[in-house]
Design an enzyme around this catalytic site. Sequence first.
Site, short mmCIF file in Angstrom:
data_model
loop_
_atom_site.label_atom_id
_atom_site.label_comp_id
_atom_site.label_asym_id
_atom_site.label_seq_id
_atom_site.Cartn_x
_atom_site.Cartn_y
_atom_site.Cartn_z
N ASP A 138 10.85 93.54 60.81
CA ASP A 138 9.80 92.64 60.36
C ASP A 138 8.97 92.20 61.56
O ASP A 138 9.50 91.58 62.49
CB ASP A 138 10.44 91.42 59.67
N ASP B 209 3.76 94.96 57.31
CA ASP B 209 4.49 94.45 58.48
C ASP B 209 6.00 94.55 58.37
O ASP B 209 6.72 94.11 59.27
CB ASP B 209 4.10 93.00 58.76
N GLU B 210 6.52 95.13 57.29
CA GLU B 210 7.97 95.21 57.11
C GLU B 210 8.36 96.61 56.63
O GLU B 210 7.60 97.25 55.91
CB GLU B 210 8.46 94.21 56.07
#
Length: 412
Positions: free
Chosen positions: A10, A106-107
Amino acid sequence: METRTILHCDLNNYFASVESLKHPEYRDVPMIVGGETEQRHGIVLAKNNIAKKFGIQTGESIYQARVKCPDLVIAEPHYDEYLYYSKAVRRIYSRFTDQIESMGIDECWMDVTASRDLFGSGREIAEKLRRTVKAETGLTISVGVSFNKVFAKLGSDMKKPDAVTEIPYESFREIVWPLPAFEMLGVGMKTYKKIYYRGCRTIGDIANMKVEYLESWLGKLGKMLWVYANGLENSRVLWQAEAEPIKSIGHGTTTVRDLVDQTEVRYVLEELAEEVGTKLRANRLSAGGVAVQVRENDMTVREYQCQLPHRTQLAREIAGEAAMLFQRKHTWRLPLRSVTVRAIGIDRENVPEQLDLFTDHRKRERLLSLENTMDTIRERYGTHAVTNGGYLAVGKLSSRRIGYSLQDVQRM
């Protein structure tokens, strides 16, 4: 039995961190990334750690954030930059495995089980990733290491920023079960409230509750949460080249001023449905249902869904059903701040279905040909070459959506 090694990576405070790369002065002040307040897109998209200490939350209005922190610095979003760095980080991940499943920009999850002989244990791989991402991009990541996707995700949330947290199979009960139930994937605040008053306040409470009780309270979700809490989740991480099946296609907007009646909502639904129809046709998909989500001006969200009479790619059918759905289901309490339309029940475009004798399917084919022609015009001359003009009488959509200002329209 050999356990898998799953990572969840993350990027910390992602949008805010990317903006701080270009503007180092943001690192020492409370800063958020937010939409244009003039166009009413005033929502906190991301925040740095200093802003977080003031109690600022992602998703709240910029007005609320400023009340909490009058000296707040607001940066405009730059989505092309976020996409660029996301791809750069994924290239780093791909040095360690080709099983990389996205969970947003973003993950992502990574299965590094087969990579341990080359790069070491799961924790060692996570530490290498953390250091490499920081050295090559200037961004930081938090990494969860575990034997399944749910606990890997939980691990990455436990320690931030720039950290690695491991949840081994042998000790997951001691680490995970004391945590509040809402920290586990799948437990939103509405679900948490339902189970809280029935005695399920920790993840361990869910794990030790009779699954029949959970199913009676939550349906299928209840059994899924019991499986998650007991460490039995075993879904695979997708290969990097695999595309996750599309479950819905949607488009939404925050209007410049609140919507106050059915007519205004219908105009906005028609404009949003144009984009949804275009996406369906571009991906050679069709919709079996439609969903309408509205956000009232006190930030309360309501959503309504229905099945369509026939599978469709037509924007006008999606808009028409969406408008009727909203009229049937919505009880006006407050003016509306934003509207979203989603095509649901997604399948391929020519999936067989039973037709009826009372629908003019030849007319539907002609309308589809017309909308395909509009797609061609927009592709050649720009997104705004053909625009739905009905909502211009209301003037509550951002002029950026239509390619010219309302003042220009008035002078025509």
